[in-house]
Structure formats: structure tokens, C-alpha cells
Design a protein around this motif. Structure first.
Motif, short mmCIF file in Angstrom:
data_model
loop_
_atom_site.label_atom_id
_atom_site.label_comp_id
_atom_site.label_asym_id
_atom_site.label_seq_id
_atom_site.Cartn_x
_atom_site.Cartn_y
_atom_site.Cartn_z
N ASP A 7 -1.74 -1.16 -12.77
CA ASP A 7 -1.37 -0.67 -14.09
C ASP A 7 -2.40 0.33 -14.63
O ASP A 7 -2.04 1.40 -15.13
CB ASP A 7 -1.21 -1.83 -15.07
N VAL A 8 -3.67 -0.03 -14.53
CA VAL A 8 -4.70 0.87 -15.07
C VAL A 8 -4.79 2.14 -14.24
O VAL A 8 -5.07 3.22 -14.77
CB VAL A 8 -6.07 0.15 -15.17
N MET A 17 -2.44 9.55 -15.41
CA MET A 17 -1.76 10.30 -16.46
C MET A 17 -2.76 10.89 -17.44
O MET A 17 -2.64 12.04 -17.87
CB MET A 17 -0.77 9.41 -17.20
N CYS A 18 -3.76 10.09 -17.80
CA CYS A 18 -4.80 10.59 -18.71
C CYS A 18 -5.60 11.71 -18.05
O CYS A 18 -5.95 12.71 -18.70
CB CYS A 18 -5.73 9.45 -19.12
N GLY A 19 -5.90 11.56 -16.77
CA GLY A 19 -6.61 12.61 -16.05
C GLY A 19 -5.82 13.89 -16.01
O GLY A 19 -6.38 14.99 -16.13
N GLN A 20 -4.50 13.78 -15.84
CA GLN A 20 -3.64 14.97 -15.84
C GLN A 20 -3.67 15.65 -17.20
O GLN A 20 -3.73 16.88 -17.29
CB GLN A 20 -2.21 14.57 -15.48
N ALA A 47 0.84 -1.21 0.00
CA ALA A 47 0.00 0.00 0.00
C ALA A 47 0.86 1.25 0.00
O ALA A 47 0.56 2.24 -0.68
CB ALA A 47 -0.93 -0.02 1.21
N ALA A 48 1.95 1.24 0.74
CA ALA A 48 2.84 2.40 0.84
C ALA A 48 3.45 2.75 -0.51
O ALA A 48 3.81 3.91 -0.75
CB ALA A 48 3.93 2.14 1.86
N SER A 49 3.56 1.78 -1.41
CA SER A 49 4.14 2.07 -2.72
C SER A 49 3.32 3.11 -3.47
O SER A 49 3.84 3.82 -4.35
CB SER A 49 4.25 0.79 -3.56
N LEU A 50 2.02 3.21 -3.15
CA LEU A 50 1.18 4.21 -3.80
C LEU A 50 1.61 5.63 -3.46
O LEU A 50 1.33 6.57 -4.21
CB LEU A 50 -0.29 4.01 -3.40
N GLU A 51 2.30 5.79 -2.33
CA GLU A 51 2.78 7.13 -1.96
C GLU A 51 3.93 7.55 -2.87
O GLU A 51 4.13 8.75 -3.11
CB GLU A 51 3.21 7.15 -0.50
N LEU A 52 4.67 6.60 -3.40
CA LEU A 52 5.71 6.93 -4.39
C LEU A 52 5.07 7.32 -5.72
O LEU A 52 5.55 8.23 -6.40
CB LEU A 52 6.65 5.75 -4.58
N LEU A 53 4.00 6.65 -6.09
CA LEU A 53 3.26 7.04 -7.29
C LEU A 53 2.72 8.46 -7.12
O LEU A 53 2.81 9.28 -8.04
CB LEU A 53 2.11 6.06 -7.53
N GLN A 54 2.20 8.76 -5.94
CA GLN A 54 1.70 10.10 -5.66
C GLN A 54 2.82 11.14 -5.72
O GLN A 54 2.64 12.24 -6.25
CB GLN A 54 1.01 10.12 -4.30
N ALA A 55 3.98 10.80 -5.18
CA ALA A 55 5.11 11.73 -5.22
C ALA A 55 5.49 12.04 -6.66
O ALA A 55 5.75 13.21 -7.02
CB ALA A 55 6.30 11.13 -4.47
N SER A 56 5.52 11.03 -7.50
CA SER A 56 5.84 11.24 -8.91
C SER A 56 4.82 12.17 -9.56
O SER A 56 5.18 13.11 -10.28
CB SER A 56 5.86 9.90 -9.65
N ALA A 57 3.54 11.91 -9.29
CA ALA A 57 2.48 12.74 -9.88
C ALA A 57 2.59 14.19 -9.41
O ALA A 57 2.40 15.13 -10.20
CB ALA A 57 1.12 12.16 -9.52
N LEU A 58 2.89 14.39 -8.13
CA LEU A 58 2.98 15.76 -7.60
C LEU A 58 4.17 16.50 -8.20
O LEU A 58 4.06 17.69 -8.53
CB LEU A 58 3.12 15.72 -6.08
#
Length: 350
Positions: A160-161, A167-170, A73-84
Motif C-alpha cells: 500500500d505505501v 504516485m507522490c514521486g510522480q 511478485a509478478a503483480s508488481l509488473e501490473l503496477l509498473q504498467a499502470s505507472a508507465l
């Protein structure tokens, strides 16, 4: 498992993973130390909502507590960091979580060192690369969480989705800003793909799928997660204009300077007079917008009923989420925890 304990263990897993990566980077060269410092600063803040929803999606479907699911679950925080990091570059944001945004941090380093060339271009390039690095790390952290390969395989299509959707939302968000003619429907489409699915629905799905949830279970979580995600983003949009900088970590009215075509702005266009729309079109997106200009736009958003309308949408979406949560076939412990998260996501006020 209390919310505070979930956050504590997510933080521990997140920081432990970054610490394992630290010697790998520094073995290349000490010149990479500023990259790690920028990431450390960014990860020191945040609400950890996505890991929390992933964890409770797992528990909702009967998954057992353990450090492995918290690491995944914590890995999602790295995805969030990348997006930010990437979001701040695209928006030209100066701050994030009360600190200089990553690209501004590297830009300042370039100027301090007195290097030749453009400081702004260096800052932008460094931030893009750090965002890409962290994006690759999120998958690595997920894969090395300690969960079995069968469990990880059950969640990987959702992971993956989820990355594709955000990215599409951005892009859709950028498209609305570029067109400058957004309506409520198109603004809500951005909300759905940039925030609602990414922040709540997909993290819930990820946890639940890894715990063996059926499609019926996932649909029930969608009925809760999508309206809650919309309410969460609309609350963020309101705070982005009317919020206290001490709470939001961004200057007052920063969303107005960035020209964000939010539901709040779309409602003002829909209900405003020709004169009010002209002011919105002229001043929205002005990077030099001063406090007087911010107050002028705030007044329009209030006078047109846009603020009231946005608050009404938040209440409607939150009500849908509460109703769906009450009907969802999930464990009582998860229902109680998700109720608390619903309050945390929607009850923030300006």
C-alpha cells in the motif's frame, strides 16, 4: 533459481493472470479487445526488476521457492504498467519500449476509424482508463497469488505505501518540471520517491516482510536498496539523453523534449555559465527540439561536467549498495543474485 528462470516464471504468471481477465472483459463486449491488445504490447517488454527484487527479498529472509511468491511478485509488473501508461500521458511521450505509447495507440485507432471528435482526447482518456484498470488488477493478482492470508497480510502495508509513494514521486516530478528551478537536492528527492523506493527498496521489503523479516532485516535491505535505486534512476536519466534509441526504446533526447528536471540537468544549471543556463532554460521542454538542438544540449551537459558528475554519483551510490549488501544478514544465494541485479541496474552504458 537463476535470474533468467525468475524472469521466465514471472512472465508466465503475469500472462496467465491477464489471460484469466481476458474473457471477463470480452464478455462485456468485443469493443474492449483493443484495451487488451494495448496491454499485451506493453507487457511484452520490460526488465521485470521489481518482481525480481521482491522474489529475492523473500528468499533473502529465508522464504522457500514456489509459484505463489512468483505470482505475488509478478503483480508488481501490473503496477509498473499502470505507472508507465499514466506517465506517458503526463509527459506526452510518443513511444514506450520501442512501440507507440498507449495513448498514441488509441489516438491512432480513433483517426483510422474516422470517428468524430478529438482523437487526442480519446487516446488520453482510453490510456487513463487502462492505467486505472491495470492498477486495480495488480492488487487482485497479489491477493490471488496463492500465498496464505497471513503471509499476504504481512506484506500488504508495504504494498500500500509503495503505491502511495510512487504516485507522490510522480507528482513531485511534475512539480519540478512546472517550477523549472530545480536543484540537485530536489531532483534527488524525486529520484528517491519516484524510483529508488518504488523500484528496489519496497519490492525487497515486500518479499522480505512476507517471509517474516524483522525490522532490522528490512533496514539492512534499505541500506542496499535505496542507493542502488538512486544509481539505477541516474543511469536511466543519462540514457534518456545520451542513450541509443535502439536500446532505450525512445527517440534520441526525448527526456530533453519532455523537459525532465533530472539530476543531470540540475548539475548543469549548478555548474554552467549564465549563457549555458539561458540555453537550457530556453530549449529544455521544447517538444519541437530537433537533433541539432539535442546535440547542443548534450554538449552543455558534457562541458559543464554534469555528465561526469552524474556518473560519479552513480559510482558512489553503487559502492554504497555493494557495501551494504556485503554486510546484510541474508542468505548466500540471495546475496549472489542481488549482486547480479546490482550490476544489471547500474552497469548499462551509453
Amino acid at each position: 533459481m537463476t535470474s533468467s528462470r525468475v524472469r521466465k516464471e514471472v512472465d508466465e504468471a503475469l500472462y496467465a493472470f491477464v489471460d484469466r481477465q481476458r474473457p471477463v472483459l470480452l464478455a462485456i463486449t468485443e469493443d474492449l479487445s483493443p484495451m487488451l491488445g494495448a496491454l499485451d504490447a506493453l507487457l511484452s517488454g520490460g526488465k521485470r526488476l521489481r518482481p525480481a527484487f521482491c522474489y529475492w527479498g523473500w528468499r533473502a529472509a529465508g522464504g522457500a521457492d514456489g509459484p505463489e511468491i512468483l505470482a505475488a511478485a509478478a503483480s508488481l509488473e501490473l503496477l509498473q504498467a499502470s505507472a508507465l501508461i499514466h506517465d506517458d500521458v503526463m509527459d506526452g511521450s510518443d513511444t514506450r519500449r520501442g512501440l507507440p505509447s498507449v495513448h498514441r495507440r488509441f489516438e491512432a485507432m480513433h483517426r483510422t476509424e474516422g470517428w468524430p471528435g478529438g482523437a487526442e482526447a480519446f487516446g488520453t482518456g482510453a490510456a487513463i482508463l487502462l492505467g486505472d484498470l491495470v492498477l486495480s488488477w495488480c492488487g487482485e493478482m497479489f491477493d490471488t497469488s496463492g500465498l496464505s492470508q497471513d503471509v499476504l497480510a504481512a506484506g500488504r502495508p508495504i504494498y500500500d505505501v509503495m503505491r502511495s509513494e510512487v504516485m507522490c514521486g510522480q507528482y513531485l516530478d511534475m512539480l519540478e518540471q512546472a517550477r523549472g528551478t530545480g536543484n540537485v537536492e530536489s531532483a534527488l528527492r524525486v529520484v528517491k520517491y519516484k524510483s529508488a523506493k518504488y523500484t528496489i527498496e519496497r519490492p525487497l521489503h515486500l518479499g522480505a516482510a512476507m517471509a517474516g523479516a524483522s525490522q532490522t532485516d528490512l533496514d539492512a535491505l534499505s541500506a542496499y536498496g535505496l542507493p542502488l535505486g538512486a544509481a539505477f534512476q541516474l543511469r536511466d536519466d543519462v540514457l534518456g539523453v545520451f542513450g541509443d534509441p535502439a536500446e532505450t526504446g525512445k527517440p534520441a533526447g526525448d527526456d530533453l523534449r519532455e523537459g525532465k528536471r533530472t539530476v543531470l540537468i540540475a548539475l548543469a544549471h549548478q555548474h554552467g555559465s549564465e549563457a549555458q543556463r539561458e540555453i537550457l532554460n530556453r530549449r529544455l521542454g521544447d517538444p519541437e527540439l530537433d537533433l541539432e538542438g539535442v546535440e547542443e544540449l548534450r554538449a552543455i551537459l558534457t562541458e559543464t561536467g554534469a555528465l561526469e558528475g552524474c556518473e560519479s554519483l552513480i559510482e558512489d551510490f553503487a559502492s554504497q549498495a555493494y557495501k551494504a549488501l556485503g554486510e546484510a544478514p541474508i542468505t548466500d544465494e540471495a546475496r549472489a543474485a542481488l549482486t547480479d541485479l546490482t550490476v544489471a541496474a547500474t552497469a548499462r552504458r551509453v
